[in-house]
Design an enzyme around this catalytic site. Structure first.
Site, PDB file in Angstrom:
ATOM      1  N   ARG A 177       0.691  -0.900  -0.403  1.00 27.41           N
ATOM      2  CA  ARG A 177       0.091  -0.178   0.412  1.00 27.41           C
ATOM      3  C   ARG A 177       1.011   1.265   0.132  1.00 27.41           C
ATOM      4  O   ARG A 177       1.852   0.966   1.028  1.00 27.41           O
ATOM      5  CB  ARG A 177      -1.154   0.228   1.343  1.00 27.41           C
ATOM      6  CG  ARG A 177      -1.632   1.586   1.477  1.00 27.41           C
ATOM      7  CD  ARG A 177      -2.550   0.866   0.670  1.00 27.41           C
ATOM      8  NE  ARG A 177      -3.667   2.025   0.891  1.00 27.41           N
ATOM      9  CZ  ARG A 177      -3.660   3.276   0.391  1.00 27.41           C
ATOM     10  NH1 ARG A 177      -3.202   3.609   0.242  1.00 27.41           N
ATOM     11  NH2 ARG A 177      -4.930   3.980   0.928  1.00 27.41           N
ATOM     12  N   GLU A 195     -11.282   3.918  -4.919  1.00 26.96           N
ATOM     13  CA  GLU A 195     -11.925   2.773  -5.137  1.00 26.96           C
ATOM     14  C   GLU A 195     -12.175   2.570  -6.472  1.00 26.96           C
ATOM     15  O   GLU A 195     -12.335   3.099  -7.453  1.00 26.96           O
ATOM     16  CB  GLU A 195     -13.001   2.255  -4.397  1.00 26.96           C
ATOM     17  CG  GLU A 195     -12.342   2.251  -2.727  1.00 26.96           C
ATOM     18  CD  GLU A 195     -11.095   2.011  -2.083  1.00 26.96           C
ATOM     19  OE1 GLU A 195     -11.559   0.328  -2.358  1.00 26.96           O
ATOM     20  OE2 GLU A 195     -10.442   2.157  -1.063  1.00 26.96           O
ATOM     21  N   ARG A 240      -1.076  -5.927   4.647  1.00 27.24           N
ATOM     22  CA  ARG A 240      -0.451  -5.310   3.625  1.00 27.24           C
ATOM     23  C   ARG A 240       0.852  -4.349   4.077  1.00 27.24           C
ATOM     24  O   ARG A 240       0.742  -3.823   5.235  1.00 27.24           O
ATOM     25  CB  ARG A 240      -0.645  -4.079   3.074  1.00 27.24           C
ATOM     26  CG  ARG A 240      -1.814  -5.730   2.075  1.00 27.24           C
ATOM     27  CD  ARG A 240      -2.753  -4.696   1.073  1.00 27.24           C
ATOM     28  NE  ARG A 240      -3.748  -3.509   2.111  1.00 27.24           N
ATOM     29  CZ  ARG A 240      -4.121  -2.539   1.949  1.00 27.24           C
ATOM     30  NH1 ARG A 240      -4.301  -2.634   0.203  1.00 27.24           N
ATOM     31  NH2 ARG A 240      -4.795  -1.289   2.081  1.00 27.24           N
TER      32      ARG A 240
END
Length: 195
Positions: free
Chosen positions: A73, A81, A126
């Site tokens: 990320r 999105e 992540r």
């Protein structure tokens, strides 16, 4: 033993010129290999942390990539999105999240490999990282400056505020029309119905 062989080969006058040339060739190749390795290491910005990942990046969405199977990320920004809709300057809806992902893919493809320096892990485990193209360009800054992502002050502490101001003034990317901040869109906020 190797020194004895070395002395014996040098003692033979008929082998000396070939042996010395081969020895110089090996030294030259070793020097060139070391110089190449050093230049490859210096072509990236110095890491700010201990953990770095580099390789060919696959784009997952406008602010997430994958390198060697590891999701990363981008630190300090938030892109629309994938399913998110925005409106352009004429009021026409378009998938701004998809546009951000496609722009990121083109940008990364122009200068590979991508190198990411881990700064944290998010709640999904992540890697959260500062990422750079092979030419040293900061990927997150480019996305914000071109209107494909927003500075996320909650995490960036305003690091990309100037890039965002440039995009806003230039009316590029999502700034050319209407949009909902991605963090608000994830909470259910949507654009008003046009009419």
């Amino acid at each position: 033993m190797p020194q004895e062989i070395h002395r014996a080969l040098l003692a033979r006058s008929d082998l000396r010129p070939r042996f010395i040339r081969a020895e110089k060739l090996i030294q030259t190749c070793t020097t060139l290999a070391a110089a190449f390795a050093l230049s490859a290491l210096l072509s990236f910005p110095a890491p700010s942390g201990d953990s770095a990942t580099a390789g060919r990046a696959s784009v997952i969405d406008g602010d997430t990539i994958e390198i060697h199977g590891e999701r990363i990320r981008l630190n300090g920004i938030d892109a629309p999105e994938s399913r998110q809709l925005c409106r352009d300057s004429s009021g026409k809806e378009y998938r701004c999240g998809q546009a951000a992902a496609l722009a990121l893919d083109d940008y990364l493809a122009a200068s590979r490999p991508t190198r990411c320096v881990e700064v944290d892990r998010d709640r999904y485990r992540r890697i959260v990282a500062d990422c750079f193209r092979a030419d040293g360009a900061n990927v997150a800054a480019w996305l914000v400056r071109h209107g494909h992502a927003l500075d996320w002050p909650r995490y960036s502490k305003g690091r990309y505020a100037d890039d965002q101001q440039t995009a806003r003034q230039g009316k590029v990317g999502i700034w050319r029309g209407l949009f909902i901040e991605p963090w608000e869109w994830r909470r259910g906020k949507r654009l008003p119905v046009s009419g």
